[in-house]
Design a protein around this motif. Sequence first.
Motif, mmCIF file in Angstrom:
data_model
loop_
_atom_site.group_PDB
_atom_site.id
_atom_site.type_symbol
_atom_site.label_atom_id
_atom_site.label_comp_id
_atom_site.label_asym_id
_atom_site.label_seq_id
_atom_site.Cartn_x
_atom_site.Cartn_y
_atom_site.Cartn_z
ATOM 1 N N ARG A 138 0.917 -1.167 0.162
ATOM 2 C CA ARG A 138 0.418 -0.291 -0.094
ATOM 3 C C ARG A 138 0.416 1.504 -0.177
ATOM 4 N NH1 ARG A 138 -5.965 -1.194 2.128
ATOM 5 N NH2 ARG A 138 -5.577 0.634 3.274
ATOM 6 N N ASP A 139 2.116 1.440 0.779
ATOM 7 C CA ASP A 139 3.510 2.238 0.648
ATOM 8 C C ASP A 139 3.465 2.264 -0.428
ATOM 9 O OD1 ASP A 139 2.128 3.109 3.179
ATOM 10 O OD2 ASP A 139 4.538 2.157 4.995
ATOM 11 N N LEU A 140 4.065 1.676 -1.277
ATOM 12 C CA LEU A 140 4.103 1.563 -2.671
ATOM 13 C C LEU A 140 3.696 1.972 -3.458
ATOM 14 C CD1 LEU A 140 5.934 -2.260 -2.714
ATOM 15 C CD2 LEU A 140 7.819 0.149 -2.447
ATOM 16 N N ALA A 141 2.568 0.911 -3.404
ATOM 17 C CA ALA A 141 1.661 1.801 -4.340
ATOM 18 C C ALA A 141 1.262 3.224 -4.062
ATOM 19 C CB ALA A 141 -0.115 1.276 -3.859
ATOM 20 N N ARG A 142 1.077 4.049 -2.911
ATOM 21 C CA ARG A 142 0.617 5.680 -2.724
ATOM 22 C C ARG A 142 1.878 6.091 -3.027
ATOM 23 N NH1 ARG A 142 2.928 5.688 2.894
ATOM 24 N NH2 ARG A 142 4.342 6.277 1.657
ATOM 25 N N ASP A 143 3.338 5.590 -3.097
ATOM 26 C CA ASP A 143 4.207 6.364 -3.446
ATOM 27 C C ASP A 143 4.757 6.718 -4.882
ATOM 28 O OD1 ASP A 143 4.576 7.253 -0.671
ATOM 29 O OD2 ASP A 143 6.279 5.673 -0.714
ATOM 30 N N ALA A 144 4.479 5.710 -5.688
ATOM 31 C CA ALA A 144 3.823 5.290 -7.441
ATOM 32 C C ALA A 144 2.767 6.602 -7.161
ATOM 33 C CB ALA A 144 3.664 4.368 -7.506
ATOM 34 N N LEU A 145 1.904 7.065 -6.895
ATOM 35 C CA LEU A 145 0.301 7.945 -7.907
ATOM 36 C C LEU A 145 1.169 8.987 -7.027
ATOM 37 C CD1 LEU A 145 -1.402 8.219 -9.550
ATOM 38 C CD2 LEU A 145 -2.478 8.687 -7.024
ATOM 39 N N LEU A 146 1.180 9.198 -5.490
ATOM 40 C CA LEU A 146 1.921 10.942 -4.652
ATOM 41 C C LEU A 146 2.675 10.463 -3.622
ATOM 42 C CD1 LEU A 146 1.065 13.793 -4.893
ATOM 43 C CD2 LEU A 146 -0.990 13.488 -3.497
ATOM 44 N N PRO A 147 4.512 10.471 -4.227
ATOM 45 C CA PRO A 147 4.724 10.405 -2.701
ATOM 46 C C PRO A 147 4.091 11.340 -1.650
ATOM 47 C CG PRO A 147 5.902 10.534 -4.687
ATOM 48 C CD PRO A 147 4.673 10.925 -4.834
ATOM 49 N N GLY A 148 4.383 10.953 -0.155
ATOM 50 C CA GLY A 148 3.696 12.376 0.944
ATOM 51 C C GLY A 148 2.216 12.451 1.079
ATOM 52 N N GLY A 149 1.664 11.353 -0.153
ATOM 53 C CA GLY A 149 0.351 12.058 0.008
ATOM 54 C C GLY A 149 0.005 10.554 0.957
ATOM 55 N N THR A 150 -1.525 11.067 1.603
ATOM 56 C CA THR A 150 -1.951 10.160 2.441
ATOM 57 C C THR A 150 -2.772 8.616 1.519
ATOM 58 O OG1 THR A 150 -2.366 11.945 3.869
ATOM 59 C CG2 THR A 150 -3.688 10.387 4.304
ATOM 60 N N LEU A 151 -3.310 7.969 2.168
ATOM 61 C CA LEU A 151 -4.216 6.991 1.181
ATOM 62 C C LEU A 151 -5.057 6.671 2.102
ATOM 63 C CD1 LEU A 151 -5.193 5.175 -1.526
ATOM 64 C CD2 LEU A 151 -3.337 3.451 0.127
ATOM 65 N N VAL A 152 -6.253 7.093 1.673
ATOM 66 C CA VAL A 152 -7.579 6.665 2.428
ATOM 67 C C VAL A 152 -8.569 4.906 1.487
ATOM 68 C CG1 VAL A 152 -9.818 6.968 2.976
ATOM 69 C CG2 VAL A 152 -7.922 8.940 3.257
ATOM 70 N N THR A 153 -8.486 4.463 2.128
ATOM 71 C CA THR A 153 -9.814 3.044 1.225
ATOM 72 C C THR A 153 -10.730 3.253 2.240
ATOM 73 O OG1 THR A 153 -8.132 1.260 3.032
ATOM 74 C CG2 THR A 153 -7.597 2.118 0.367
ATOM 75 N N VAL A 154 -11.447 2.666 1.726
ATOM 76 C CA VAL A 154 -13.143 2.014 3.086
ATOM 77 C C VAL A 154 -12.806 0.358 3.391
ATOM 78 C CG1 VAL A 154 -14.432 4.102 2.627
ATOM 79 C CG2 VAL A 154 -14.049 2.026 1.684
ATOM 80 N N ARG A 155 -14.811 -0.137 4.481
ATOM 81 C CA ARG A 155 -14.514 -1.074 3.941
ATOM 82 C C ARG A 155 -15.166 -1.773 2.968
ATOM 83 N NH1 ARG A 155 -12.147 -3.710 8.523
ATOM 84 N NH2 ARG A 155 -11.289 -2.051 10.390
ATOM 85 N N ILE A 208 -5.269 10.865 -0.881
ATOM 86 C CA ILE A 208 -5.082 9.328 -1.916
ATOM 87 C C ILE A 208 -6.751 8.716 -2.413
ATOM 88 C CG2 ILE A 208 -4.489 8.011 -3.536
ATOM 89 C CD1 ILE A 208 -2.113 9.310 -2.640
ATOM 90 N N LEU A 209 -7.633 9.004 -2.732
ATOM 91 C CA LEU A 209 -9.058 8.049 -2.607
ATOM 92 C C LEU A 209 -8.215 5.834 -3.468
ATOM 93 C CD1 LEU A 209 -11.718 10.492 -3.470
ATOM 94 C CD2 LEU A 209 -11.048 10.124 -1.421
ATOM 95 N N GLY A 210 -8.187 5.617 -2.734
ATOM 96 C CA GLY A 210 -8.112 4.406 -3.141
ATOM 97 C C GLY A 210 -9.407 2.886 -2.976
ATOM 98 N N ILE A 211 -9.569 2.808 -4.093
ATOM 99 C CA ILE A 211 -10.384 1.339 -4.298
ATOM 100 C C ILE A 211 -9.800 0.731 -4.848
ATOM 101 C CG2 ILE A 211 -12.369 0.799 -6.379
ATOM 102 C CD1 ILE A 211 -13.204 3.037 -3.618
ATOM 103 N N LEU A 212 -10.477 -1.473 -3.794
ATOM 104 C CA LEU A 212 -9.615 -2.045 -4.018
ATOM 105 C C LEU A 212 -10.881 -2.937 -5.188
ATOM 106 C CD1 LEU A 212 -7.987 -0.795 -1.652
ATOM 107 C CD2 LEU A 212 -8.241 -3.590 -0.689
ATOM 108 N N THR A 213 -10.161 -3.976 -5.981
ATOM 109 C CA THR A 213 -10.661 -4.737 -6.475
ATOM 110 C C THR A 213 -10.065 -5.956 -7.305
ATOM 111 O OG1 THR A 213 -10.451 -3.415 -9.013
ATOM 112 C CG2 THR A 213 -12.284 -2.930 -7.717
#
Length: 253
Positions: free
Chosen positions: A49-66, A99-104
């Motif tokens: 998840r950290d790798l994905a975040r940094d690939a898009l926006l280093p230093g961004g805050t990744l948010v996901t939901v259940r 960072i809005l993150g959706i899992l599929t």
Amino acid sequence: MIELLRAQSLAGVRHGFAGRKGGVSTGVHSGLNVGLGSEDEREAVLQNRDLARDALLPGGTLVTVRQVHSPDVVTVTGPIAEEARPSADAMVTDRPGIILGILTADCVPVLFADRKARVIGAAHAGWKGAIAGVTDNAISAMEALGATRANIACAIGPCIGRASYEVTADFAARFEQEERANARFFTPGREGHCQFDIAAYVASRLADSGIRTIGMLDEDTYGQPDRFFSYRRSCHRGEADYGRQISMIALTD
């Protein structure tokens, strides 16, 4: 190397649809598995998840939901702790750095952006959420933040393709009962079954909601085992578990 697919419909907006390439997971989860609900090693998932975040926006805050296959939407105003993730299947925000993150893993990821109003959204549209209106609700939540429906652009990311998505005739009938025109998303298959084009169905829902710009990546998750995780493929292979990929969008300053 992490692969982030981009959509021309969201050109100029920080976004990306990640697959399984890159990452530290092994076995059936091999690659960039970001699913906290999977049986993968927790530390590997968090690192991915950290790798994905940094690939898009280093230093961004990744948010996901259940994600629970609902039509529910959350308006994100700041970081959300992992243990506090609300149950929902779409998010919207107007805050830079989030960072809005959706899992599929076969379901349809949809990313939204109103460039002018600087409002973004992300939705997980499995068939249950899609027919219940998760994308419609995401659009309404964006409007509540100042977006204008006519200015919202969308992109539909990798998901299971029509050729890979066999459903029963009873399943198809449920959609046709909702709207007779939905019959066009199903083509005949083996006896008692149809092939469902869920991406086209979601695109149609977006268009019916007044969205004028809709991009479709047309990438079948089931048919590309080296690039994407797939719940259905894992079931057909008799695998014990499956990974999840992430689709992300963010506003920058």
